[in-house]
Design an enzyme around this catalytic site. Sequence first.
Site, PDB file in Angstrom:
ATOM      1  N   SER B 157       6.112  -4.882  -2.233  1.00  0.00           N
ATOM      2  CA  SER B 157       5.526  -4.446  -0.967  1.00  0.00           C
ATOM      3  C   SER B 157       6.633  -4.234   0.078  1.00  0.00           C
ATOM      4  CB  SER B 157       4.489  -5.485  -0.519  1.00  0.00           C
ATOM      5  OG  SER B 157       3.726  -5.020   0.555  1.00  0.00           O
ATOM      6  N   ARG B 227      -5.701 -11.164   9.339  1.00  0.00           N
ATOM      7  CA  ARG B 227      -5.633 -11.595   7.951  1.00  0.00           C
ATOM      8  C   ARG B 227      -6.827 -11.110   7.140  1.00  0.00           C
ATOM      9  NH1 ARG B 227      -1.640 -12.528   4.464  1.00  0.00           N
ATOM     10  NH2 ARG B 227      -2.103 -14.193   2.998  1.00  0.00           N
ATOM     11  N   ASP B 322      -3.966  -0.292  -6.694  1.00  0.00           N
ATOM     12  CA  ASP B 322      -3.354  -0.563  -5.388  1.00  0.00           C
ATOM     13  C   ASP B 322      -3.593   0.630  -4.471  1.00  0.00           C
ATOM     14  OD1 ASP B 322      -1.744  -1.117  -3.209  1.00  0.00           O
ATOM     15  OD2 ASP B 322       0.041  -1.593  -4.384  1.00  0.00           O
ATOM     16  N   HIS B 355      -3.400  -4.299  -4.397  1.00  0.00           N
ATOM     17  CA  HIS B 355      -2.018  -4.524  -3.998  1.00  0.00           C
ATOM     18  C   HIS B 355      -1.551  -5.935  -4.370  1.00  0.00           C
ATOM     19  CE1 HIS B 355       1.595  -3.701  -1.722  1.00  0.00           C
ATOM     20  NE2 HIS B 355       1.398  -4.726  -0.918  1.00  0.00           N
ATOM     21  N   ASP B 356      -2.466  -6.878  -4.302  1.00  0.00           N
ATOM     22  CA  ASP B 356      -2.158  -8.274  -4.641  1.00  0.00           C
ATOM     23  C   ASP B 356      -1.615  -8.437  -6.055  1.00  0.00           C
ATOM     24  OD1 ASP B 356      -2.514  -9.814  -2.450  1.00  0.00           O
ATOM     25  OD2 ASP B 356      -4.479 -10.612  -3.009  1.00  0.00           O
TER      26      ASP B 356
END
Lengths: 386, 386
Positions: B157, B227, B322, B355-356
Amino acid sequence: MPDILPADSIGLVTPQVAHFEQPLRLDCGRELGEYDLVYETYGELNSARSNAILICHALSGDAHAAGYHSMKDKKPGWWESAIGPGKPIDTNRFHVVCLNNLGGCKGSSGPNTVNPQSGKPWGPEFPIVTVRDWAESQARLADRLGIDQWAAVIGGSLGGMQVLQWAIDYPKRLRHAVVIAAAPNLTAQNIAFNEVVRQALRSDPDFHNGHYYEHGVVPSGGLKIARMLGHITYLSDDAMRAKFGRELREGKINFGFDVEFQVESYLRYQGESFVERFDANTYLLMTKALDYFDPAAAHGGNLSAALAGVEAKFFVASFTSDWRFSPTRSREIVKALLDGDKTVCYAEIEADHGHDAFLIPIPHYMDVFGSYMKQVYADIPPEVTV
Amino acid sequence: MPDILPADSIGLVTPQVAHFEQPLRLDCGRELGEYDLVYETYGELNSARSNAILICHALSGDAHAAGYHSMKDKKPGWWESAIGPGKPIDTNRFHVVCLNNLGGCKGSSGPNTVNPQSGKPWGPEFPIVTVRDWAESQARLADRLGIDQWAAVIGGSLGGMQVLQWAIDYPKRLRHAVVIAAAPNLTAQNIAFNEVVRQALRSDPDFHNGHYYEHGVVPSGGLKIARMLGHITYLSDDAMRAKFGRELREGKINFGFDVEFQVESYLRYQGESFVERFDANTYLLMTKALDYFDPAAAHGGNLSAALAGVEAKFFVASFTSDWRFSPTRSREIVKALLDGDKTVCYAEIEADHGHDAFLIPIPHYMDVFGSYMKQVYADIPPEVTV
C-alpha cells in the site's frame, strides 16, 4: 435561470398538498394519525384515468421531478432529463405524478414538519418508515387522485425499490414496473457506507440528538460529510478520473489543508450546497429505509418467491459503471422474475457515469427507455365510450 | 495473549530510537532541525551487512512489524504473517529493519511528540511530509545502521509507494524492490475518500485546529469515521458479503439507530478501537503523503521516464479484489518497468479479501512471496573473507 423555458420542458409547475386523516399503521409498529403528502403532476390525465405514471424518488429526491417552480429557478426538477414533452416519460401522453415520500423534507410530513400532537417539529420522533410504508402511502394518494391502476410505476435507485414493492404489494394496480439502477436489497458494503453517514450526522455537535431545530442550528459538518461520501458512491472511479483526474486547482501543491485537487473542490461544494437544501433527520430515515428493504427476507431469502405474485410487466435497467447498485444486482431481479415466467425486458447500459447515470440523458439510455415507454403507452386500454 | 510465543514468531522484540541532528530539508520547503526515528530489527545482520531488508509501513502502520513487545501483548506486530523464522521474509536469513515514519504517532518525531524549539507538542505545526522525505529519512537511518545497500526494500500500500521512491532516488542502495498492493499515484476517487476523512477529522469539535493535546481531548468522532471509512475501502464488497452479509445482530430489525446489522457492529468496533491507538494529526499527514505521491508528475506524467533510472529488480504483487489499489494500478507500474527493460516479476493474486489481502497469510500469496524472497536471498553477494 432560463429566460425562456426550454421547449422540451413541462414548464412551470405547482406543488399540491394532499392531507390524510386515516391513520397509517407503519412497519415499525407506530401509527401516523394524520399526514400530508406533497405532490406534483405533469401532463393531462385522460378521461379513463388510465394514463397515469407514478414516479418514486431516491434518497435525496422530492416531489419536484420536472419543470420549474418559477422563472427564477436556476435548475429544473431532478428528473427533467427523462420527463417532459417528447421525452421518455412523455407528458404529451402520460399524466405523471411524483410525491415527496413520508419522512422527507420537502413538504410531506417528516422530521422538519410539525407534529400535530405536540405542536413542535417532529425531529427524531418522526417514526422510521420503510419502503413498504411508502408504497402504502402512495397507494392512498392514488386512491385520492382516483387512479385505480398506474400505467407504470417508475423509479431509480431507492425509487426502484419502491417500484418492486408496488409490484409485490399491489399487483393489480400497475401495468408496468420500471426499475432503474436498483437492487433487491443492500449489500454489507452499502449498509456500511450508510452507517458511516449516520455516524457522521449523529456525532455532529449540532445534531443535538435530532432536536437541532429547537437550537436554531443544523448539523452542517455531518451533512457535508454525508453528501461528499454519497457523491463518491454515485460516481464511478472512471467518471471521477475523467472529470477530475489529479488536476490541481492552482496548478501546484501547496502543502496545506485547503483545497488542492479539483476533486476536493467539487466534493466540498457538493457537500456545502447540500447543507442548505436537505435535512439530517430525513437523511437518517432514508438510509434506514434503504438498509431494511429486502422483500426476499420474508421468503427465506428467495427473491423469486417474493416476486411470484407480481403481474406487472417489468423493465429493468442498469449501468455498467454503477458500483453502488451494480448490474449484477439488477440481474438478480431479472433472474427472479424469469424464474416466475414474468415478462421482463432488461437493458444493461454502457455508461461510465456510475450510479448517477440514471439521472443523465445518455442517448442510448434515453432511446431504450423511450422505446419501452412507447410500449407502456400502447398498453393503455382503449377508452370505452359508453 | 500467548502463554508461549508461536515457534514461527521472531518472539520478543524491543524498539530502538535513533536521534538525528543533521537538519532534514523537506519537500514542503520547511526543515526539521532534529528528529527521532523509532525502529525495530529482527534477525541477525551478517558481517558483510548485506542481508538487510527495509520494511516500509502503510497509513496506520508503525515500527512494530513483527514479534511481541511483551508476553502480555494480545497481538503481534502488523506484518507477523510475512515476517519471522521460515516465513517469506525469513528472519533466519535476513536482518529486517522497520521504522515508524516521520510524522507518525508511534515514537518517531511527529505531531504527538514535543517540538524541541517550543517545548510543546508539535500538533498541527508538524510539517507535511512526503514519500520522498520518508525515503530520505530512511536512507539516513540506513547510514546510521551501516547498511549501504538493502537486499530488498519492501512495502504494501503506502509502503509500496515508498519502495518505488527508494528505487528512483537511491537506485544503487537496494538490490530488490517489493511493491505490494500499491499504485503509482492516487486516483481522483482515492483522493476523494481522503478528503472526506480530512473533513471528518477537522470538523470534529474536539479537533481544535489540531491543538487537541492541550485541551486534553481527542477528535474521537472524526477518527472513528476515518477508520470506518478506511475499513470499507480495505475490504472488498465480496469480502464484506462473505463476512457479514445482511446478518442482523439480534436476529430482527429494531427500527432504531443502535447497531442492527453485524457489519455496523464490526465497523463501530474498528472505529472505536482506532481512537485509542492512533493520532488524528498523523492521520491527516498520512493522507496528504498519499495524495501527493506521483513520481511520474515530474516527467510530464510519464511513469516509464520516472522509473528509467531504477536498478533494482522488482517484485510487484496485486490482489484481484483490491478496489483501493486495483491490479490495474500495479500493472501500470509493471508496464512502466518493462518499457525500460527492467527486471520485474508480477503476481496478480486471486483473493477476495480486498486491499487488506496484503496483510493476510493467503497460502498462494505467501508461496509466491516466499519464492521471490529466496531469489532475494540468493542474490546476496558472497561474503569475501580477507
